[in-house]
Design a protein around this motif. Sequence first.
Motif, mmCIF file in Angstrom:
data_model
loop_
_atom_site.group_PDB
_atom_site.id
_atom_site.type_symbol
_atom_site.label_atom_id
_atom_site.label_comp_id
_atom_site.label_asym_id
_atom_site.label_seq_id
_atom_site.Cartn_x
_atom_site.Cartn_y
_atom_site.Cartn_z
ATOM 1 N N ASN A 91 -30.126 38.177 2.316
ATOM 2 C CA ASN A 91 -30.914 38.065 3.541
ATOM 3 C C ASN A 91 -31.812 39.284 3.747
ATOM 4 O O ASN A 91 -31.860 39.868 4.829
ATOM 5 N N MET A 92 -32.513 39.661 2.677
ATOM 6 C CA MET A 92 -33.446 40.784 2.726
ATOM 7 C C MET A 92 -34.857 40.288 2.403
ATOM 8 O O MET A 92 -35.067 39.654 1.357
ATOM 9 N N PRO A 93 -35.823 40.526 3.281
ATOM 10 C CA PRO A 93 -37.212 40.205 2.931
ATOM 11 C C PRO A 93 -37.617 40.979 1.679
ATOM 12 O O PRO A 93 -37.069 42.054 1.402
ATOM 13 N N ILE A 94 -38.568 40.445 0.927
ATOM 14 C CA ILE A 94 -39.011 41.142 -0.271
ATOM 15 C C ILE A 94 -40.501 41.437 -0.218
ATOM 16 O O ILE A 94 -41.293 40.692 0.339
ATOM 17 N N VAL A 95 -40.861 42.587 -0.813
ATOM 18 C CA VAL A 95 -42.259 42.974 -0.961
ATOM 19 C C VAL A 95 -42.510 43.239 -2.436
ATOM 20 O O VAL A 95 -41.691 43.869 -3.115
ATOM 21 N N THR A 96 -43.602 42.706 -2.934
ATOM 22 C CA THR A 96 -43.960 42.909 -4.327
ATOM 23 C C THR A 96 -45.479 42.911 -4.456
ATOM 24 O O THR A 96 -46.191 42.401 -3.579
ATOM 25 N N GLU A 97 -45.955 43.484 -5.543
ATOM 26 C CA GLU A 97 -47.393 43.689 -5.698
ATOM 27 C C GLU A 97 -48.091 42.448 -6.241
ATOM 28 O O GLU A 97 -47.583 41.770 -7.137
#
Length: 268
Positions: A91-97
């Motif tokens: 339940n962790m949002p993710i950020v990626t390039e």
Amino acid sequence: MEKLLVHKNSGLDILVKVKNIVIGGEEKVIISGPCSVEGYDTMHDIASGLKKIGVHILRGGAFKPRTSPYDFQGFMEEGLKTLKIVGDEFNMPIVTEVMDSKDIDLVLRYADMLQIGSRNMYNYSLLKEVGKLKTPILLKRGMSATLPEWLYAAEYIMANGNENVVLCERGIRTFDTYTRNTLDLSSVAAIKQKYRIPIVVDPSHGTGRRELVARMSLSSIAAGADGLMIESHITPDKAISDARQTVSIDTVGQIVKNVRKFDGMFRD
């Protein structure tokens, strides 16, 4: 410069929501994970450790811009799938390039926040395209960008309709060679004093030395940063990318504790 959408005179401070996480609010947001997405087992163990210590958002690169064309370039869609599976599991949002306009739709299938990397800060076609979205954008500072250039890059996104922009100070090139870059915390203080846009700091790229990350994290919070972006791994020396600047999960945990304590002192 005074006509920028990011200027305080144009409205209230921006709060950017990444799923249920608010950047720019009272709580300092911690983003962490490896430079490059690795296999499921490794990513699972990293995310598990980060979740336990209170990290808010999971980061990892599936597409990796590298100076040398012969260096590891990332696992691409397989990396995105792994990141998404692990993010959902904890339940962790993710950020990626996202590196290219043609990849936006692909990355959007998996990511909750899109990162525009340092090399692409001047890619105005890409900035315009992500400006057409409502998805939160993490805009890293170009390695030689002035403060006005960085703000105008944010303006390209916001002028196209997407005000969900978070700046990321990641250090700039100077004459010094001891650190990978020179972390410009004066820009953080200036943005918090004059502009309404949230800003986080990446002390990993900003120094390139893991032994400096903890101290520069606290310095960033003192300068007014809304959060931190820290490269971490269960076995930092074995990280596929940027091992020298990657810290352990335990180190991130200590940083999280110190940030909460430090920030509490200012609130009191």
